[in-house]
Design a protein around this motif. Structure first.
Motif, PDB file in Angstrom:
ATOM      1  N   PHE A 148      25.122  33.622  25.399  1.00  0.00           N
ATOM      2  CA  PHE A 148      26.178  33.587  26.401  1.00  0.00           C
ATOM      3  C   PHE A 148      27.285  32.698  25.860  1.00  0.00           C
ATOM      4  O   PHE A 148      27.042  31.763  25.101  1.00  0.00           O
ATOM      5  CB  PHE A 148      25.666  33.016  27.729  1.00  0.00           C
ATOM      6  N   PHE A 149      28.490  32.967  26.258  1.00  0.00           N
ATOM      7  CA  PHE A 149      29.649  32.232  25.768  1.00  0.00           C
ATOM      8  C   PHE A 149      30.534  31.880  26.954  1.00  0.00           C
ATOM      9  O   PHE A 149      30.852  32.735  27.770  1.00  0.00           O
ATOM     10  CB  PHE A 149      30.400  33.134  24.780  1.00  0.00           C
ATOM     11  N   CYS A 150      30.911  30.632  27.066  1.00  0.00           N
ATOM     12  CA  CYS A 150      31.775  30.169  28.147  1.00  0.00           C
ATOM     13  C   CYS A 150      33.226  30.457  27.771  1.00  0.00           C
ATOM     14  O   CYS A 150      33.734  29.900  26.790  1.00  0.00           O
ATOM     15  CB  CYS A 150      31.560  28.680  28.393  1.00  0.00           C
ATOM     16  N   THR A 151      33.882  31.304  28.525  1.00  0.00           N
ATOM     17  CA  THR A 151      35.246  31.716  28.179  1.00  0.00           C
ATOM     18  C   THR A 151      36.273  30.607  28.364  1.00  0.00           C
ATOM     19  O   THR A 151      37.381  30.701  27.846  1.00  0.00           O
ATOM     20  CB  THR A 151      35.669  32.938  29.013  1.00  0.00           C
ATOM     21  N   SER A 152      35.916  29.547  29.072  1.00  0.00           N
ATOM     22  CA  SER A 152      36.867  28.450  29.281  1.00  0.00           C
ATOM     23  C   SER A 152      36.616  27.273  28.334  1.00  0.00           C
ATOM     24  O   SER A 152      37.175  26.196  28.528  1.00  0.00           O
ATOM     25  CB  SER A 152      36.799  27.977  30.732  1.00  0.00           C
ATOM     26  N   ILE A 153      35.814  27.485  27.307  1.00  0.00           N
ATOM     27  CA  ILE A 153      35.441  26.374  26.418  1.00  0.00           C
ATOM     28  C   ILE A 153      36.655  25.697  25.787  1.00  0.00           C
ATOM     29  O   ILE A 153      36.678  24.477  25.621  1.00  0.00           O
ATOM     30  CB  ILE A 153      34.432  26.818  25.340  1.00  0.00           C
ATOM     31  N   PHE A 154      37.692  26.434  25.480  1.00  0.00           N
ATOM     32  CA  PHE A 154      38.852  25.841  24.833  1.00  0.00           C
ATOM     33  C   PHE A 154      39.751  25.087  25.811  1.00  0.00           C
ATOM     34  O   PHE A 154      40.699  24.436  25.405  1.00  0.00           O
ATOM     35  CB  PHE A 154      39.642  26.895  24.063  1.00  0.00           C
ATOM     36  N   ASP A 155      39.447  25.172  27.093  1.00  0.00           N
ATOM     37  CA  ASP A 155      40.205  24.444  28.103  1.00  0.00           C
ATOM     38  C   ASP A 155      39.741  22.995  28.245  1.00  0.00           C
ATOM     39  O   ASP A 155      40.448  22.180  28.819  1.00  0.00           O
ATOM     40  CB  ASP A 155      40.083  25.132  29.469  1.00  0.00           C
TER      41      ASP A 155
ATOM     42  N   TRP B  18      30.866  23.705  15.813  1.00  0.00           N
ATOM     43  CA  TRP B  18      30.125  23.803  17.082  1.00  0.00           C
ATOM     44  C   TRP B  18      29.626  25.233  17.293  1.00  0.00           C
ATOM     45  O   TRP B  18      28.476  25.456  17.653  1.00  0.00           O
ATOM     46  CB  TRP B  18      30.986  23.354  18.257  1.00  0.00           C
ATOM     47  N   PHE B  19      30.472  26.208  17.039  1.00  0.00           N
ATOM     48  CA  PHE B  19      30.050  27.608  17.195  1.00  0.00           C
ATOM     49  C   PHE B  19      29.011  27.987  16.147  1.00  0.00           C
ATOM     50  O   PHE B  19      28.121  28.795  16.410  1.00  0.00           O
ATOM     51  CB  PHE B  19      31.259  28.543  17.165  1.00  0.00           C
ATOM     52  N   TYR B  20      29.113  27.393  14.987  1.00  0.00           N
ATOM     53  CA  TYR B  20      28.103  27.588  13.947  1.00  0.00           C
ATOM     54  C   TYR B  20      26.742  27.096  14.460  1.00  0.00           C
ATOM     55  O   TYR B  20      25.735  27.781  14.309  1.00  0.00           O
ATOM     56  CB  TYR B  20      28.526  26.827  12.691  1.00  0.00           C
ATOM     57  N   LEU B  21      26.720  25.904  15.061  1.00  0.00           N
ATOM     58  CA  LEU B  21      25.466  25.363  15.609  1.00  0.00           C
ATOM     59  C   LEU B  21      24.886  26.289  16.675  1.00  0.00           C
ATOM     60  O   LEU B  21      23.685  26.551  16.696  1.00  0.00           O
ATOM     61  CB  LEU B  21      25.692  23.970  16.204  1.00  0.00           C
ATOM     62  N   LEU B  22      25.753  26.785  17.548  1.00  0.00           N
ATOM     63  CA  LEU B  22      25.292  27.689  18.604  1.00  0.00           C
ATOM     64  C   LEU B  22      24.715  28.979  18.032  1.00  0.00           C
ATOM     65  O   LEU B  22      23.745  29.525  18.551  1.00  0.00           O
ATOM     66  CB  LEU B  22      26.437  28.010  19.566  1.00  0.00           C
ATOM     67  N   ALA B  23      25.311  29.453  16.949  1.00  0.00           N
ATOM     68  CA  ALA B  23      24.840  30.687  16.320  1.00  0.00           C
ATOM     69  C   ALA B  23      23.563  30.467  15.514  1.00  0.00           C
ATOM     70  O   ALA B  23      22.712  31.357  15.428  1.00  0.00           O
ATOM     71  CB  ALA B  23      25.922  31.264  15.422  1.00  0.00           C
ATOM     72  N   LYS B  24      23.415  29.304  14.918  1.00  0.00           N
ATOM     73  CA  LYS B  24      22.290  29.041  14.026  1.00  0.00           C
ATOM     74  C   LYS B  24      21.040  28.500  14.722  1.00  0.00           C
ATOM     75  O   LYS B  24      19.946  28.563  14.169  1.00  0.00           O
ATOM     76  CB  LYS B  24      22.694  28.051  12.928  1.00  0.00           C
ATOM     77  N   CYS B  25      21.197  27.936  15.928  1.00  0.00           N
ATOM     78  CA  CYS B  25      20.013  27.374  16.591  1.00  0.00           C
ATOM     79  C   CYS B  25      19.089  28.502  17.044  1.00  0.00           C
ATOM     80  O   CYS B  25      19.503  29.648  17.184  1.00  0.00           O
ATOM     81  CB  CYS B  25      20.419  26.487  17.763  1.00  0.00           C
ATOM     82  N   ASN B  26      17.834  28.161  17.265  1.00  0.00           N
ATOM     83  CA  ASN B  26      16.905  29.166  17.776  1.00  0.00           C
ATOM     84  C   ASN B  26      17.103  29.329  19.282  1.00  0.00           C
ATOM     85  O   ASN B  26      17.973  28.696  19.883  1.00  0.00           O
ATOM     86  CB  ASN B  26      15.453  28.831  17.394  1.00  0.00           C
TER      87      ASN B  26
END
Length: 124
Positions: free
Chosen positions: A5-12, A27-35
């Motif tokens: 899931f991705f929070c669309t307001s993250i850049f706010d 940060w997005f790398y961590l989210l993609a790489k974690c289990n």
């Protein structure tokens, strides 16, 4: 392939607005790489730098993400808010949740102050 899931307001968020681009990307790398339990087993900063094409600093990483990352031991990291955001309250009757709960138990995450509160596994 894992999906998140991705929070669309993250850049706010103020934190994200103040962050340098390479750390936003990290940060997005961590989210993609974690289990699926939010754990990064044996994270490799050198590999992350290579794959992202950026230079990262451990001290800056901890300044940027110290409230969101927990160092489990010398080899593993835990993204503290990952489980709550992805699943909400964990339920041992949901098969996908059960495997997350087992991983959190294995790495003794569930008892830590900042960890997500989950239901106890039922012994059968």
């Amino acid at each position: 392939m894992a999906k998140r899931f991705f929070c669309t307001s993250i850049f706010d968020s103020v934190e994200m607005r103040k962050m340098k681009p390479e750390y936003k990307l990290f940060w997005f790398y961590l989210l993609a790489k974690c289990n699926h339990a939010g754990l990064l087993l044996n994270p490799d900063l050198e590999l992350a730098e290579f794959q992202l094409g950026v230079k990262l600093d451990k001290k800056t990483i901890m300044q940027q993400f110290g409230n969101d990352i927990e160092i489990i031991n010398e080899k593993h990291l835990y993204l503290k808010k990952f489980v709550q955001f992805q699943y909400g309250e964990l339920n041992p009757n949901v098969k996908a949740h059960l495997s997350v709960m087992k991983l959190l138990d294995k790495y003794k995450i569930r008892d830590k102050k900042d960890a997500v509160r989950t239901l106890e596994l039922k012994k059968t």
